[in-house]
Design an enzyme around this catalytic site. Structure first.
Site, PDB file in Angstrom:
ATOM      1  N   ASP A  45       0.828  -1.215   0.000  1.00 39.71           N
ATOM      2  CA  ASP A  45       0.000   0.000   0.000  1.00 39.71           C
ATOM      3  C   ASP A  45       0.861   1.263   0.000  1.00 39.71           C
ATOM      4  OD1 ASP A  45      -2.472   1.329  -0.111  1.00 39.71           O
ATOM      5  OD2 ASP A  45      -2.641   1.453   2.069  1.00 39.71           O
ATOM      6  N   LYS A  47       2.023   4.745  -1.202  1.00 42.04           N
ATOM      7  CA  LYS A  47       1.346   5.898  -1.802  1.00 42.04           C
ATOM      8  C   LYS A  47       1.839   7.141  -1.080  1.00 42.04           C
ATOM      9  CE  LYS A  47      -2.577   4.977   1.245  1.00 42.04           C
ATOM     10  NZ  LYS A  47      -3.980   4.590   1.285  1.00 42.04           N
ATOM     11  N   ASN A  50       1.477   7.532   2.669  1.00 43.13           N
ATOM     12  CA  ASN A  50       2.233   6.594   3.503  1.00 43.13           C
ATOM     13  C   ASN A  50       3.735   6.860   3.447  1.00 43.13           C
ATOM     14  OD1 ASN A  50      -0.013   5.336   4.471  1.00 43.13           O
ATOM     15  ND2 ASN A  50       0.041   3.672   2.980  1.00 43.13           N
TER      16      ASN A  50
END
Length: 172
Positions: A45, A47, A50
């Site tokens: 995840d 992105k 993050n």
């Protein structure tokens, strides 16, 4: 650790990054992700929200809530039947279809993040989930230099390789 800084997505709210800064930040982020891969961890995840950027302009990868061991066969499948795991504008096709995932899954997400750093929006536009998933599988993002002509051709080529639909065409 507590990281004093702000998330990359907040930095990008203002405007795209200058290409040299974008490349430097993402190169450092890629080295951090590579270290996670060497330790057997797949993030799944990556992105801009993050990635935290500290006062020294160093990126920190955060939110390993969807992370799985690279060698875990279950990491290739959806965590909950019928549920997409990850954030669609940054997900590679194999993550949408539930095929086998490996380090190149995170490479795609790093490429999508670099794309957003350079262009000011992700390669797959935000929208209705079915539309986004269709775009991930079948769409082609606008070329980086078409959206931001000041980006060097070599940096555009790096983004294009990282965003290849077929994992074997991406950086390992």
């Amino acid at each position: 650790d507590l990281v004093a800084g702000t998330s990359l997505d907040r930095i990008l709210d203002a405007e795209p990054l200058e290409p040299t800064r974008a490349a430097r930040l993402q190169a450092r982020a890629a080295r951090a992700v590579h270290e996670a891969h060497l330790r057997g961890v797949l993030h799944r995840d990556l992105k801009p929200s993050n990635i935290l950027v500290d006062a020294d302009d160093r990126p920190w990868i955060t939110d390993f809530g969807l992370a799985r061991p690279i060698t875990d066969p279950g990491a290739a499948r959806l965590t909950i039947a019928g549920t997409t795991v990850g954030t669609p504008p940054y997900m590679p096709p194999e993550q949408v279809t539930g095929e086998s995932l490996d380090a190149r899954t995170d490479v795609y997400a790093l490429g999508a993040t670099l794309y957003e750093c350079l262009v000011g929006r992700p390669p797959i536009p935000w929208g209705a989930l079915p539309v986004m998933l269709h775009q991930v599988l079948h769409g082609t993002p606008r070329a980086v230099r078409a959206a931001s002509p000041t980006v060097p051709a070599a940096l555009e080529a790096i983004v294009a390789t990282a965003l290849a639909k077929a994992p074997e065409r991406r950086y390992p």
